[in-house]
Design an enzyme around this catalytic site. Structure first.
Site, PDB file in Angstrom:
ATOM      1  N   LYS A  22      -6.483  -0.686  -6.703  1.00  0.00           N
ATOM      2  CA  LYS A  22      -6.172  -1.549  -5.559  1.00  0.00           C
ATOM      3  C   LYS A  22      -7.228  -1.436  -4.465  1.00  0.00           C
ATOM      4  O   LYS A  22      -7.718  -2.446  -3.956  1.00  0.00           O
ATOM      5  CB  LYS A  22      -4.800  -1.182  -4.995  1.00  0.00           C
ATOM      6  CG  LYS A  22      -4.477  -1.796  -3.634  1.00  0.00           C
ATOM      7  CD  LYS A  22      -3.169  -1.258  -3.084  1.00  0.00           C
ATOM      8  CE  LYS A  22      -2.865  -1.830  -1.707  1.00  0.00           C
ATOM      9  NZ  LYS A  22      -3.575  -1.171  -0.613  1.00  0.00           N
ATOM     10  N   ASN A  23      -7.581  -0.214  -4.081  1.00  0.00           N
ATOM     11  CA  ASN A  23      -8.496  -0.034  -2.957  1.00  0.00           C
ATOM     12  C   ASN A  23      -9.906  -0.524  -3.282  1.00  0.00           C
ATOM     13  O   ASN A  23     -10.633  -0.960  -2.392  1.00  0.00           O
ATOM     14  CB  ASN A  23      -8.528   1.430  -2.520  1.00  0.00           C
ATOM     15  CG  ASN A  23      -7.212   1.848  -1.876  1.00  0.00           C
ATOM     16  OD1 ASN A  23      -6.430   1.009  -1.446  1.00  0.00           O
ATOM     17  ND2 ASN A  23      -6.952   3.144  -1.822  1.00  0.00           N
ATOM     18  N   ARG A  97      -3.835  -5.786   5.561  1.00  0.00           N
ATOM     19  CA  ARG A  97      -4.878  -5.034   6.255  1.00  0.00           C
ATOM     20  C   ARG A  97      -6.237  -5.244   5.598  1.00  0.00           C
ATOM     21  O   ARG A  97      -7.275  -5.235   6.253  1.00  0.00           O
ATOM     22  CB  ARG A  97      -4.519  -3.548   6.274  1.00  0.00           C
ATOM     23  CG  ARG A  97      -5.517  -2.778   7.099  1.00  0.00           C
ATOM     24  CD  ARG A  97      -5.166  -1.338   7.330  1.00  0.00           C
ATOM     25  NE  ARG A  97      -6.246  -0.717   8.074  1.00  0.00           N
ATOM     26  CZ  ARG A  97      -6.402  -0.831   9.380  1.00  0.00           C
ATOM     27  NH1 ARG A  97      -5.552  -1.517  10.080  1.00  0.00           N
ATOM     28  NH2 ARG A  97      -7.423  -0.256   9.993  1.00  0.00           N
ATOM     29  N   ASP A 121       0.630  -1.060   5.929  1.00  0.00           N
ATOM     30  CA  ASP A 121       1.630  -0.001   5.979  1.00  0.00           C
ATOM     31  C   ASP A 121       1.931   0.438   7.406  1.00  0.00           C
ATOM     32  O   ASP A 121       1.065   0.428   8.276  1.00  0.00           O
ATOM     33  CB  ASP A 121       1.124   1.239   5.225  1.00  0.00           C
ATOM     34  CG  ASP A 121       1.143   1.031   3.734  1.00  0.00           C
ATOM     35  OD1 ASP A 121       1.996   0.277   3.270  1.00  0.00           O
ATOM     36  OD2 ASP A 121       0.295   1.623   3.047  1.00  0.00           O
ATOM     37  N   ASP A 319      -3.659   9.383  -0.122  1.00  0.00           N
ATOM     38  CA  ASP A 319      -2.692   8.512  -0.801  1.00  0.00           C
ATOM     39  C   ASP A 319      -1.823   9.266  -1.809  1.00  0.00           C
ATOM     40  O   ASP A 319      -0.794   8.742  -2.240  1.00  0.00           O
ATOM     41  CB  ASP A 319      -3.417   7.367  -1.528  1.00  0.00           C
ATOM     42  CG  ASP A 319      -3.868   6.276  -0.561  1.00  0.00           C
ATOM     43  OD1 ASP A 319      -3.385   6.275   0.584  1.00  0.00           O
ATOM     44  OD2 ASP A 319      -4.692   5.442  -0.945  1.00  0.00           O
ATOM     45  N   MET A 341      -4.565  12.791   8.185  1.00  0.00           N
ATOM     46  CA  MET A 341      -5.164  11.515   8.581  1.00  0.00           C
ATOM     47  C   MET A 341      -4.177  10.506   9.170  1.00  0.00           C
ATOM     48  O   MET A 341      -4.562   9.658   9.973  1.00  0.00           O
ATOM     49  CB  MET A 341      -5.897  10.907   7.384  1.00  0.00           C
ATOM     50  CG  MET A 341      -7.082  11.761   6.956  1.00  0.00           C
ATOM     51  SD  MET A 341      -7.890  11.222   5.447  1.00  0.00           S
ATOM     52  CE  MET A 341      -8.745   9.771   6.016  1.00  0.00           C
TER      53      MET A 341
END
Length: 434
Positions: A22-23, A97, A121, A319, A341
């Protein structure tokens, strides 16, 4: 609003193939705007966030030919930049985003961009400063217009420069790289992110004609070029899915083969799950998690309690901390989870406590987990998914729990995991979409 109804206690067994990353997808798909030529991309994950970005590209005038749900060709010969300032884009882009990733390539090729206030998110503050400051150092002018909720960027003359990033942001680095590839002169980015997804983007850009060196390090050098051409690109397997399946196998006492896991790109991830006592075997590019009665959390060499924290690559990805936390609830031993983070990512632990887990939330960033060692099973409850990774963590908890669980707001899970219910049913899970 859809929900998952899960009857827990089933041992999962079989083979599962991780989706495309996904990223990586959000970066790679944005990069198609850098050339008027055709770019063909394969192993695209069929998930909400990615499909929304593809839809936005189509709305901008990009020609899209989807061979199947995982392969598509893109041709950005005619791009309507004014669509980016429309109410329709603001509504769609505000939900995603990843839409911020369009700014870099648009500045590089068309010298202007619009960024709507970002969505995504609810996991705490996620600053755009790294992106904007990087663009400004390349020569872009930046203004925020509160009346329309847009950041306006203009860059008639992008020029290469030296910059030291205030944080090694993955999306920030990717956005700045895409803006810099067609700037005049040389750009040097120090404290750059170096995740495998960013390496993939840089390699793809080089195949298109860019001149990027230092790939895989935190010091990138980019010599600007006048034109980029078409290429073909295949996305990596999603490392977050791979980690999720490792945790799922352990929690359900399952026996799972993760086929085509992209082991060489997983970095420290397998080692962190081994620290929880989870056994795994590598066969070629497959990971096999054998059935385990119990798994025991290691301690540090001096006998002190293990701490697992997130860190920029090649450290442990944030993640997967939610996954590690839920897996630790049924281990033997204790662990401190330190989420550095994002300050809201641990707030889902109240649901796990309601299920019977022994967790102390020390503050917004730290949670101490006292493993139950399977002596006491989690119990099924009704709960809601606050974000993608917490949602899958709660799903893992529900799969291992006694009785029925209902997980609401599963649109958050669908944003990052394709057809997860169908794929888990194939492994023996009792899960229904209601």
């Amino acid at each position: 609003m859809n929900s998952f109804e899960v009857i827990g206690g089933k041992k999962l067994s079989g083979t599962i193939v991780p989706q495309g990353a996904k990223n990586e997808a959000l970066q790679i798909l944005s990069a198609v705007l850098l050339t008027p030529e055709q770019v063909t991309i394969s192993n695209i994950p069929d998930i909400l966030d990615v499909n929304l970005l593809i839809e936005l590209l189509g709305d901008m005038g990009v020609e899209i030919n989807r061979t199947d749900r995982h392969t598509a060709s893109f041709k950005s010969a005619e791009v309507n930049i004014d669509f980016l300032h429309s109410e329709e884009f603001r509504k769609k882009g505000g939900r995603l985003r990843g839409s911020v990733m369009l700014a870099g390539p648009l500045l590089a090729r068309f010298r202007k961009a619009f960024i709507p206030k970002p969505g995504g998110d609810k996991i705490g503050r996620r600053r755009l400063d790294t992106h904007i400051i990087g663009f400004e150092k390349l020569g872009a002018e930046f203004n925020y217009h509160p009346e329309d909720g847009y950041f306006h960027l203009d860059a008639p003359n992008l020029k290469g420069t030296y910059m030291l990033l205030d944080e090694p942001s993955v999306t920030g680095t990717a956005n700045i790289v895409m803006a810099a590839v067609m700037a005049k002169g040389t750009t040097t980015i120090y404290n750059a992110a170096c995740e495998p997804y960013l390496q993939q983007l840089c390699k793809m850009l080089n195949r298109m004609g860019a001149k990027i060196s230092g790939i895989g390090s935190n010091l990138l050098t980019i010599e600007g070029v006048d034109y980029l051409g078409g290429t073909e690109h295949r996305m990596l397997p999603d490392m977050i899915e791979v980690g999720s399946f490792i945790g799922m196998a352990a929690m359900t006492q399952g026996n799972i083969r993760i086929q085509g896991a992209g082991i060489e790109h997983l970095g420290i991830i397998p080692d962190k799950f081994r620290q929880l006592g989870i056994q795994m075997q590598f066969e070629g590019d497959d990971i096999i998690i054998p059935e385990q009665e119990t798994y025991e959390i290691q301690t540090f060499l001096d006998g002190s309690v293990l701490t697992i924290s997130d860190h920029p690559w090649p450290g442990f990805t944030p993640d997967l901390l939610s996954i590690v936390l839920v897996v630790a609830t049924q281990a033997k031993g204790s662990v401190l989870i330190h989420q550095k983070m994002f300050e809201s990512r641990l707030f889902f632990v109240d649901k796990l406590i309601d299920m019977g887990a022994q967790i102390i939330l020390c503050d917004p960033h730290r949670a101490a987990v006292i493993g139950l060692g399977r002596e006491q099973k989690l119990r099924g409850i009704t709960m809601s998914s606050p974000d993608i990774r917490a949602g899958v963590s709660l799903l893992i908890a529900a799969l291992s729990a006694e009785g029925k669980s209902v997980i609401q707001n599963i649109e958050q899970i669908d944003r990052g995991y394709q057809n997860i219910d169908q794929r888990l049913v194939a492994l023996g899970a009792d899960i229904k979409r209601i």
